[in-house]
Design an enzyme around this catalytic site. Structure first.
Site, PDB file in Angstrom:
ATOM      1  N   CYS A   1      18.218  72.084  46.824  1.00  0.00           N
ATOM      2  CA  CYS A   1      17.345  72.808  47.759  1.00  0.00           C
ATOM      3  C   CYS A   1      17.480  74.322  47.631  1.00  0.00           C
ATOM      4  O   CYS A   1      16.733  75.061  48.291  1.00  0.00           O
ATOM      5  CB  CYS A   1      17.649  72.372  49.186  1.00  0.00           C
TER       6      CYS A   1
ATOM      7  N   HIS B   1      18.021  79.434  56.218  1.00  0.00           N
ATOM      8  CA  HIS B   1      17.822  78.136  55.567  1.00  0.00           C
ATOM      9  C   HIS B   1      17.223  77.171  56.588  1.00  0.00           C
ATOM     10  O   HIS B   1      16.292  76.429  56.275  1.00  0.00           O
ATOM     11  CB  HIS B   1      19.148  77.619  55.022  1.00  0.00           C
TER      12      HIS B   1
ATOM     13  N   GLU C   1      25.156  77.199  59.871  1.00  0.00           N
ATOM     14  CA  GLU C   1      24.568  78.459  59.400  1.00  0.00           C
ATOM     15  C   GLU C   1      24.721  79.541  60.463  1.00  0.00           C
ATOM     16  O   GLU C   1      25.038  80.694  60.145  1.00  0.00           O
ATOM     17  CB  GLU C   1      23.098  78.274  59.033  1.00  0.00           C
TER      18      GLU C   1
ATOM     19  N   LYS D   1      10.769  76.674  57.658  1.00  0.00           N
ATOM     20  CA  LYS D   1      10.640  75.212  57.563  1.00  0.00           C
ATOM     21  C   LYS D   1      10.055  74.617  58.840  1.00  0.00           C
ATOM     22  O   LYS D   1       9.584  73.483  58.829  1.00  0.00           O
ATOM     23  CB  LYS D   1      11.998  74.582  57.244  1.00  0.00           C
TER      24      LYS D   1
ATOM     25  N   HIS E   1      10.412  71.053  54.682  1.00  0.00           N
ATOM     26  CA  HIS E   1      11.458  71.323  53.686  1.00  0.00           C
ATOM     27  C   HIS E   1      10.991  70.792  52.334  1.00  0.00           C
ATOM     28  O   HIS E   1      11.021  69.588  52.072  1.00  0.00           O
ATOM     29  CB  HIS E   1      12.752  70.637  54.106  1.00  0.00           C
TER      30      HIS E   1
ATOM     31  N   PHE F   1      22.115  70.268  48.388  1.00  0.00           N
ATOM     32  CA  PHE F   1      23.005  69.125  48.181  1.00  0.00           C
ATOM     33  C   PHE F   1      23.917  69.394  46.979  1.00  0.00           C
ATOM     34  O   PHE F   1      23.526  70.014  46.004  1.00  0.00           O
ATOM     35  CB  PHE F   1      22.193  67.860  47.922  1.00  0.00           C
TER      36      PHE F   1
END
Length: 421
Positions: free
Chosen positions: A169, A313, A324, A345, A350, A409
């Site tokens: 990502c 993010h 975060e 997002k 996403h 990931f």
């Protein structure tokens, strides 16, 4: 090896296709209006409760002038044509003509997390239903990660380096970071950098559902009657991210080369911070995420106090958003409350390997317009009350530096500081 040129790297153009629109103009106007592009899936059938996704509206590659009937048959991985179209429009936005001089000095780095998964699905179905001879001989090229960039080069005429940064990502930010480094060091003068994802297929939807990553829409949820409310980063009732397709490409250039060709810098790639977690395949590591943020600011030769806005993010997962926020508190301290935070997002979902590139474009465009984009669907989480999450509508905010975060990931982190021009 030759010594690096140490050139400044600027962004001279870009293009986007997202759940808000198939072009930059459509995406931008709807983002500013505080709209969400999320809806129940139409690309495929699924029994999953994770059935709200982000689909590019009005996207029909067969209408593209370079897509013949034969091409459409051979290239059944949707990310190929999407990349070609977005690269072509990004060059037009930049005003960069690919010719005998610029072509060899122009590269293309397009990241993707899942690559041609849809083509592999078609081949598997054909194999099972019609036998081995019905597997397309173009299957392997369709699933090769570098092929979208390669096909874009065949269409547009550039012959610089092409490959696909694979950072899950964070792939889009990795592409921008690598492209900037290659221009800085003199390997290229121009770079098409970004990400693409066409991931709305049943197996991917179900896989994310089974790993409890995406939101399951139950009757009591506010998104049950209004799917646009499914993604809600930093909100008290966030329950998982919303899978989306999309693409974004930024045209990077060496500052002096851009000037020589009369191209207008829109922003500068000021600093890059990247590392890995060595922690868990999905759960982030606060120490290394914090280090990546600090590294980006340090690479820009700035201090935390110089950051005027944050593009988070912000996936809308309970753990990810909280971590975060903790990392941002560690870097910015009490001043964090005065830095507006946008989580795109919430509007576009996403889009995995494309998400960071889409967010980079939106962050730069926001600097150009002197605003910060909203985090829609936001409901205050008392544990995150010290964050200035811009709710629901865009806000006037003149700023020079924006931090754009992206994590993936496997524990891959890439943060970029963009400087306005």
């Amino acid at each position: 090896m030759k010594a690096p040129h140490n050139r400044k790297v600027v962004i001279v153009g870009y293009e986007v296709a997202s759940a808000l629109g198939s072009t930059l103009g459509e995406t931008w106007s709807r983002a500013c209006a505080g709209e969400s592009g999320l809806r129940r899936v139409t690309r495929c059938r699924t029994d999953s409760r994770c059935n709200v996704v982000g689909e590019i509206p009005d996207w029909n590659p067969s209408t593209l002038p370079f897509v013949t009937r034969k091409e459409e048959t051979l290239w059944d991985a949707a990310y190929v044509f999407l990349t070609m179209a977005v690269c072509q429009r990004a060059l037009t936005h930049a005003g960069l003509e690919i010719d005998a001089q610029t072509g060899p000095r122009t590269g293309c780095l397009i990241g993707s997390a899942l690559n041609g998964t849809d083509a592999y699905r078609i081949a598997t179905t054909n194999y099972q239903q019609f036998g081995p001879t019905k597997v397309s001989p173009y299957l392997l090229p369709n699933v090769c990660a570098n092929l979208p960039a390669g096909k874009a080069g065949m269409l547009l005429g550039f012959t610089g380096p092409i490959f696909s940064p694979q950072g899950a990502c964070a792939s889009g930010n990795h592409a921008i970071g690598l492209g900037a480094r290659m221009i800085r060091d003199g390997d290229c003068d121009f770079m098409l950098a970004g990400g693409v994802e066409t991931c709305v297929i049943p197996e991917i939807i179900q896989g994310f559902s089974n790993m409890l990553a995406t939101i399951k829409i139950k009757p009591a949820d506010r998104a049950y009657d209004d799917p646009r409310q499914a993604s809600r980063p930093f909100s008290v009732d966030r329950k998982g991210f919303v899978l989306a397709e999309g693409a974004a490409v930024l045209v990077l250039a060496a500052e002096e080369t851009a000037a020589a060709y009369g191209l207008t810098p829109l922003a500068e790639v000021a600093g890059i911070g990247w590392n890995s977690d060595a922690h868990h395949f999905t759960r982030p590591n606060g120490h290394t995420v914090t280090a990546a943020i600090r590294a980006a600011i340090d690479d820009a030769e700035l201090q935390p106090d110089d950051i005027d806005a944050i593009n988070a993010h912000g996936t809308s997962t309970p753990t990810g958003d909280s971590l975060e926020a903790t990392c941002l508190r560690t870097v910015f301290g009490d001043r964090l409350a005065a830095i507006p935070i946008s989580a795109n997002k919430s509007q576009v979902g996403h889009s995995l390997g494309a998400s960071a590139a889409i967010e980079a474009v939106l962050a730069i465009e926001a600097m150009q317009h002197g605003i910060v984009l909203p985090t829609v669907n936001h409901r205050l989480d008392p544990s995150l009350a010290d964050l200035d999450v811009v709710p629901n509508q865009s806000r006037d905010h003149v700023h020079e530096h924006v931090l754009s975060n992206s994590f993936g990931f496997g524990g891959t982190n890439c943060c970029i500081v963009f400087r306005g021009r």
